[in-house]
Scaffold this active site. Structure first.
Site, PDB file in Angstrom:
ATOM      1  N   GLU A   1       0.897  -0.987  -0.350  1.00  0.00           N
ATOM      2  CA  GLU A   1      -0.251   0.186   0.301  1.00  0.00           C
ATOM      3  C   GLU A   1       1.036   1.586  -0.022  1.00  0.00           C
ATOM      4  O   GLU A   1       0.281   2.388  -0.407  1.00  0.00           O
ATOM      5  CB  GLU A   1      -0.735   0.167   1.328  1.00  0.00           C
ATOM      6  CG  GLU A   1      -2.019   1.432   1.345  1.00  0.00           C
ATOM      7  CD  GLU A   1      -2.025   1.756   2.859  1.00  0.00           C
ATOM      8  OE1 GLU A   1      -2.557   2.925   3.168  1.00  0.00           O
ATOM      9  OE2 GLU A   1      -1.892   0.503   3.883  1.00  0.00           O
TER      10      GLU A   1
ATOM     11  N   GLU B   1      -4.462   0.500  -3.467  1.00  0.00           N
ATOM     12  CA  GLU B   1      -3.345   1.188  -3.024  1.00  0.00           C
ATOM     13  C   GLU B   1      -2.598   0.100  -3.573  1.00  0.00           C
ATOM     14  O   GLU B   1      -1.064   0.394  -4.609  1.00  0.00           O
ATOM     15  CB  GLU B   1      -3.137   2.038  -2.268  1.00  0.00           C
ATOM     16  CG  GLU B   1      -3.802   3.404  -2.317  1.00  0.00           C
ATOM     17  CD  GLU B   1      -3.886   3.992  -1.528  1.00  0.00           C
ATOM     18  OE1 GLU B   1      -3.566   5.552  -1.346  1.00  0.00           O
ATOM     19  OE2 GLU B   1      -3.615   4.104   0.130  1.00  0.00           O
TER      20      GLU B   1
ATOM     21  N   ASP C   1       0.851   3.905  -3.422  1.00  0.00           N
ATOM     22  CA  ASP C   1       0.111   5.190  -3.130  1.00  0.00           C
ATOM     23  C   ASP C   1       1.192   6.395  -4.048  1.00  0.00           C
ATOM     24  O   ASP C   1       1.056   7.562  -4.338  1.00  0.00           O
ATOM     25  CB  ASP C   1       0.303   5.366  -1.316  1.00  0.00           C
ATOM     26  CG  ASP C   1       0.234   7.355  -1.192  1.00  0.00           C
ATOM     27  OD1 ASP C   1      -1.411   7.396  -1.200  1.00  0.00           O
ATOM     28  OD2 ASP C   1       0.996   7.932  -0.365  1.00  0.00           O
TER      29      ASP C   1
END
Length: 226
Positions: free
Chosen positions: A41, A117, A45
């Site tokens: 993640e 993400e 991102d």
């Protein structure tokens, strides 16, 4: 790997070479395994922020830095990503612990946004940044149009350009139709073309005003209704 994950990859338009990365991207920390999707993640991102920023910079030259910042924030916020994940049906594929499952974890916006993400991060590792970029832009195309509809970009030329390119077209083309009046009181008429077709005309005291008037009318004709 469960057979329904193959359907998810069909929806994504991407096949993982390392299916372990897909499993990891969908593994919530409550699942009890040795690893969760939190590191992916973090990577996703960063990938998403860079992809969106690069796309806006390259394809929307009319946007100011402030406009790009507003639009990027609208695209990468949790609510937007969770909506995209929900439309993909990502929640049903997540690997959750029993307690998280019972408490509605498959519908929780935070979980959905983080899984999306992580998925982008996994695609970046598996297929390279080009694959992650293509997937991110395809998934966020509708969100881009929605952000514009909410007025994220106040400039009509920026709104029209983003709308046209979100639908797979090139940048709108502005063509001078007429210049009338004396030097001190000129009137400009501009016609805007989208995807090779004339859409609307605008009039103003300057070329810029005429272009903005044409863009505003074209956007009103082309933008989706409420």
């Amino acid at each position: 790997m469960p057979s329904d994950w193959a359907a998810l990859q069909d929806s994504l338009g991407y096949r993982f070479k390392d299916e372990g990365l897909l499993r990891l991207a969908l593994s919530h920390r409550s699942n009890g395994g040795a690893s969760s999707n939190e590191r992916l993640e973090f990577l996703g991102d960063a990938v998403l922020g860079l992809v969106v920023a690069e796309h806006l910079y390259k394809h929307y030259p009319e946007m100011s830095e402030g406009q790009m910042t507003v639009l990027r924030a609208a695209l990468v916020r949790q609510a937007t990503l969770a909506d995209v994940a929900q439309r993909l049906g990502l929640g049903q594929h997540m690997l959750l612990g029993h307690g998280e499952e019972l408490s509605g974890g498959r519908e929780r916006p935070r979980n959905l946004a983080r899984a999306l993400e992580a998925l982008l991060g996994a695609v970046g590792l598996d297929g390279g940044q080009g694959a992650a970029r293509r997937l991110a832009l395809r998934l966020l195309g509708d969100a881009l149009a929605a952000a514009l509809g909410l007025g994220a970009l106040p400039d009509p030329k920026s709104r029209l350009q983003a709308l046209a390119q979100a639908r797979g077209g090139g940048a709108p083309v502005y063509r001078m139709v007429e210049v009338a009046g004396p030097q001190h009181d000129r009137r400009f008429v501009i016609e805007v073309w989208v995807r090779g077709e004339p859409v609307a005309r605008g009039e103003g005291l300057t070329k810029r005003q005429a272009e903005e008037a044409a863009a505003a009318r074209a956007y009103g004709l082309l933008a989706p209704g409420p």
